[in-house]
Design a protein around this motif. Sequence first.
Motif, PDB file in Angstrom:
ATOM      1  N   LEU A 495       0.793  -1.174   0.001  1.00 38.71           N
ATOM      2  CA  LEU A 495       0.135   0.011   0.048  1.00 38.71           C
ATOM      3  C   LEU A 495       0.871   1.335   0.009  1.00 38.71           C
ATOM      4  CD1 LEU A 495      -2.998  -0.921   2.421  1.00 38.71           C
ATOM      5  CD2 LEU A 495      -3.064  -0.168   0.103  1.00 38.71           C
ATOM      6  N   THR A 496       1.968   1.217   0.924  1.00 39.37           N
ATOM      7  CA  THR A 496       2.857   2.392   0.753  1.00 39.37           C
ATOM      8  C   THR A 496       3.600   2.539  -0.385  1.00 39.37           C
ATOM      9  OG1 THR A 496       3.019   1.915   3.402  1.00 39.37           O
ATOM     10  CG2 THR A 496       4.696   3.375   2.359  1.00 39.37           C
ATOM     11  N   LYS A 497       3.811   1.774  -0.988  1.00 39.80           N
ATOM     12  CA  LYS A 497       4.784   1.872  -2.291  1.00 39.80           C
ATOM     13  C   LYS A 497       3.723   2.086  -3.272  1.00 39.80           C
ATOM     14  CE  LYS A 497       8.334  -0.212  -3.659  1.00 39.80           C
ATOM     15  NZ  LYS A 497       9.528   0.371  -3.985  1.00 39.80           N
ATOM     16  N   LEU A 498       2.521   1.809  -3.532  1.00 45.30           N
ATOM     17  CA  LEU A 498       1.686   2.348  -4.464  1.00 45.30           C
ATOM     18  C   LEU A 498       1.134   3.588  -4.174  1.00 45.30           C
ATOM     19  CD1 LEU A 498       0.327   1.407  -7.116  1.00 45.30           C
ATOM     20  CD2 LEU A 498      -1.381   0.237  -6.155  1.00 45.30           C
ATOM     21  N   SER A 499       0.963   4.095  -2.872  1.00 43.29           N
ATOM     22  CA  SER A 499       0.680   5.346  -2.427  1.00 43.29           C
ATOM     23  C   SER A 499       1.776   6.856  -3.021  1.00 43.29           C
ATOM     24  CB  SER A 499       0.512   5.691  -0.845  1.00 43.29           C
ATOM     25  OG  SER A 499       1.832   5.359  -0.412  1.00 43.29           O
ATOM     26  N   THR A 500       2.815   6.197  -3.500  1.00 44.81           N
ATOM     27  CA  THR A 500       3.716   6.958  -4.011  1.00 44.81           C
ATOM     28  C   THR A 500       3.075   7.702  -5.254  1.00 44.81           C
ATOM     29  OG1 THR A 500       5.169   5.557  -4.901  1.00 44.81           O
ATOM     30  CG2 THR A 500       5.813   6.158  -2.630  1.00 44.81           C
ATOM     31  N   ARG A 501       2.223   6.750  -5.986  1.00 47.21           N
ATOM     32  CA  ARG A 501       1.652   7.121  -7.262  1.00 47.21           C
ATOM     33  C   ARG A 501       0.339   7.763  -6.898  1.00 47.21           C
ATOM     34  NH1 ARG A 501       4.024   8.260 -11.769  1.00 47.21           N
ATOM     35  NH2 ARG A 501       4.891   5.922 -12.180  1.00 47.21           N
ATOM     36  N   PHE A 502      -0.362   7.007  -6.093  1.00 46.99           N
ATOM     37  CA  PHE A 502      -1.830   7.398  -5.710  1.00 46.99           C
ATOM     38  C   PHE A 502      -2.034   7.846  -4.297  1.00 46.99           C
ATOM     39  CE2 PHE A 502      -1.699   4.127  -9.184  1.00 46.99           C
ATOM     40  CZ  PHE A 502      -2.332   4.960 -10.304  1.00 46.99           C
ATOM     41  N   PRO A 503      -2.167   8.990  -4.110  1.00 50.71           N
ATOM     42  CA  PRO A 503      -2.364   9.445  -2.701  1.00 50.71           C
ATOM     43  C   PRO A 503      -3.490   8.906  -1.986  1.00 50.71           C
ATOM     44  CG  PRO A 503      -2.166  11.280  -4.101  1.00 50.71           C
ATOM     45  CD  PRO A 503      -2.160  10.185  -5.231  1.00 50.71           C
ATOM     46  N   LEU A 504      -4.494   8.528  -2.594  1.00 50.50           N
ATOM     47  CA  LEU A 504      -5.693   7.856  -1.795  1.00 50.50           C
ATOM     48  C   LEU A 504      -5.034   6.777  -1.059  1.00 50.50           C
ATOM     49  CD1 LEU A 504      -8.711   7.664  -1.276  1.00 50.50           C
ATOM     50  CD2 LEU A 504      -8.925   6.266  -3.571  1.00 50.50           C
ATOM     51  N   LEU A 505      -4.268   5.904  -1.765  1.00 52.34           N
ATOM     52  CA  LEU A 505      -3.860   4.594  -0.927  1.00 52.34           C
ATOM     53  C   LEU A 505      -2.933   5.014   0.266  1.00 52.34           C
ATOM     54  CD1 LEU A 505      -3.124   2.533  -4.066  1.00 52.34           C
ATOM     55  CD2 LEU A 505      -5.244   2.585  -2.687  1.00 52.34           C
ATOM     56  N   GLY A 506      -2.235   6.084   0.122  1.00 53.71           N
ATOM     57  CA  GLY A 506      -1.723   6.439   1.419  1.00 53.71           C
ATOM     58  C   GLY A 506      -2.496   6.851   2.702  1.00 53.71           C
ATOM     59  N   PHE A 507      -3.906   7.222   2.422  1.00 55.77           N
ATOM     60  CA  PHE A 507      -4.797   7.462   3.346  1.00 55.77           C
ATOM     61  C   PHE A 507      -5.316   6.137   3.810  1.00 55.77           C
ATOM     62  CE2 PHE A 507      -9.694   7.561   4.048  1.00 55.77           C
ATOM     63  CZ  PHE A 507      -9.702   8.345   5.252  1.00 55.77           C
ATOM     64  N   GLN A 508      -5.490   5.031   2.876  1.00 57.23           N
ATOM     65  CA  GLN A 508      -5.976   3.641   3.221  1.00 57.23           C
ATOM     66  C   GLN A 508      -5.092   3.010   4.141  1.00 57.23           C
ATOM     67  OE1 GLN A 508      -8.872   2.446   2.429  1.00 57.23           O
ATOM     68  NE2 GLN A 508      -9.556   4.188   1.266  1.00 57.23           N
ATOM     69  N   ALA A 509      -3.602   3.271   3.854  1.00 57.05           N
ATOM     70  CA  ALA A 509      -2.448   2.647   4.664  1.00 57.05           C
ATOM     71  C   ALA A 509      -2.624   3.429   6.146  1.00 57.05           C
ATOM     72  CB  ALA A 509      -1.168   2.870   3.985  1.00 57.05           C
TER      73      ALA A 509
END
Length: 523
Positions: A495-509
């Motif tokens: 999740l953290t790796k993919l959140s570098t591309r998609f901010p929404l996933l940083g929130f999910q992480a």
Amino acid sequence: MREHIARLESRIKELEMPEMATSPPITLFDPHAPAYFSESSSPSSHNSPSTLSLSASASPSPFPLDMDSSPWDAQWASMTDFPALGSVADSYGSEDPPLELAQMLLDIFLPHRHQCGFEVHVGRLRESLTLPRSEQRHPVLMNSIYLWACYLSRPTSLCEHEPLYLSRALAAVSDAISNPAKVVDFIQASCLLAIYFLSNGRVFEGSYHASVAASLAIQWGLHQVGAEDCTPRNVISERSAFRLDPAKDSIEQGERILTFWQVYNLDRCWSVALQRPATLPDSKHPWTAVSTPWPQRMEEYETGELDIGHGSPTIQAFFAPQGHVQNVTGGFSSLAMRVKASALFEGASRLSSSWSPRLSSSSSFTDSFRTIEHTITRFTTTLLPLHQLAATMPDDKYHLIAIHSLAHASMICLHEHFLDDQVSREVLLRGARSIVAVAKYIGDADYDFLDPLIGYCWVSAARILITDLVQLQATWPMANTSEIRGEIGTLLYSLTKLSTRFPLLGFQASKVQKLLDANQLGQ
């Protein structure tokens, strides 16, 4: 790829500021550097998911706020001569970007087009840039593509142009609405805008554009491409006011088919993630039944190998028991398998969410439950085994990662409301661990090309594993929890790796981490 973007940015600066054509290329920040993640400082722990720990207050921004700023100071100091957004907008006015710049933006976007579900004939898209204005792809689509090119270039200076191309894409909507000849361009652009907004956490705007795409696809008959030959003339005449002109060739027909399934995947998957009803209907009524043929590779459309379909329901036939369906062809391309995974994902979620205690003795609900469960099981057995992913082409690999994840997430959606049942609990754990197994096959370079929706699959798996971990810790003597902690760590890492591309996933992480913290599982 990063070196290529650096060269493109340097050339863009030359186009915008010719007097600075001798400026050196900009050095890009490496998002895969070890310091980029909140992990142990030990080099040996960089690739160990079990050592990952996220702060519960983690920012949804794709770039951590507590990282060392000294490299950034020097890097951004070298960009102070980059033209401000206003000056760029003034220089372009309402015109298209220079041809060379447009081609460069396409070069950035096209390797990632599958990431947004956008399937197009690349040669014709490039060629349209050189055609007369009336024959080009509509500005609403092209500016949406340019927007994505800037977005994909984060955190380089090119991303400063996102507001420019976003405003241009939105401004072009009014003209696109009034131009029936460009309706396919408008639908494709609406899908790109929807995923752009959704992946950035702008849910209301994303939902709006997704709904626009779905409504237009139905209104203009993209859900029944090829059905004209199987429909009585009097029925066609009743609806002719909203019918596209016949496609010029198999490539144009193929793009229409691919556009519909782009809308379908967006509508079905994100409706589950956003916990709202899907917009696209698919009933037995002749006006709403989806009968568009399964999507094929663009290469097949190029050679004229077009499956025109038989006018019979496509998705409904997929859910029907084996042996009960006739005249079904195709459906085995990676694109078609992705559509089937989307259908299972939404179908399982919709059925499960409709359950209530009063339905516990309902034979209708039980029959539907078993049908979807059997369809998911049957579908997963047809997928390429994970250990063979490395031997596939990159685009197929990214599709298969999403397909495997959605298939297992579908089983989780189906059983999630029955966690107290021992059989369902075992099914849920098996599905969650299968998603973890898929995540372990993702290389660092793959994250730049993954569908953001896969993050929802990781979150759903993490919830199941955390619930099981809580139960294990409540037993006495307490069971060994190192394995399940490692699995949760793998999902957080992904999740953290993919959140570098998609901010929404940083929130999910951060939500997953908070759930761990709430159960005192962070140690």
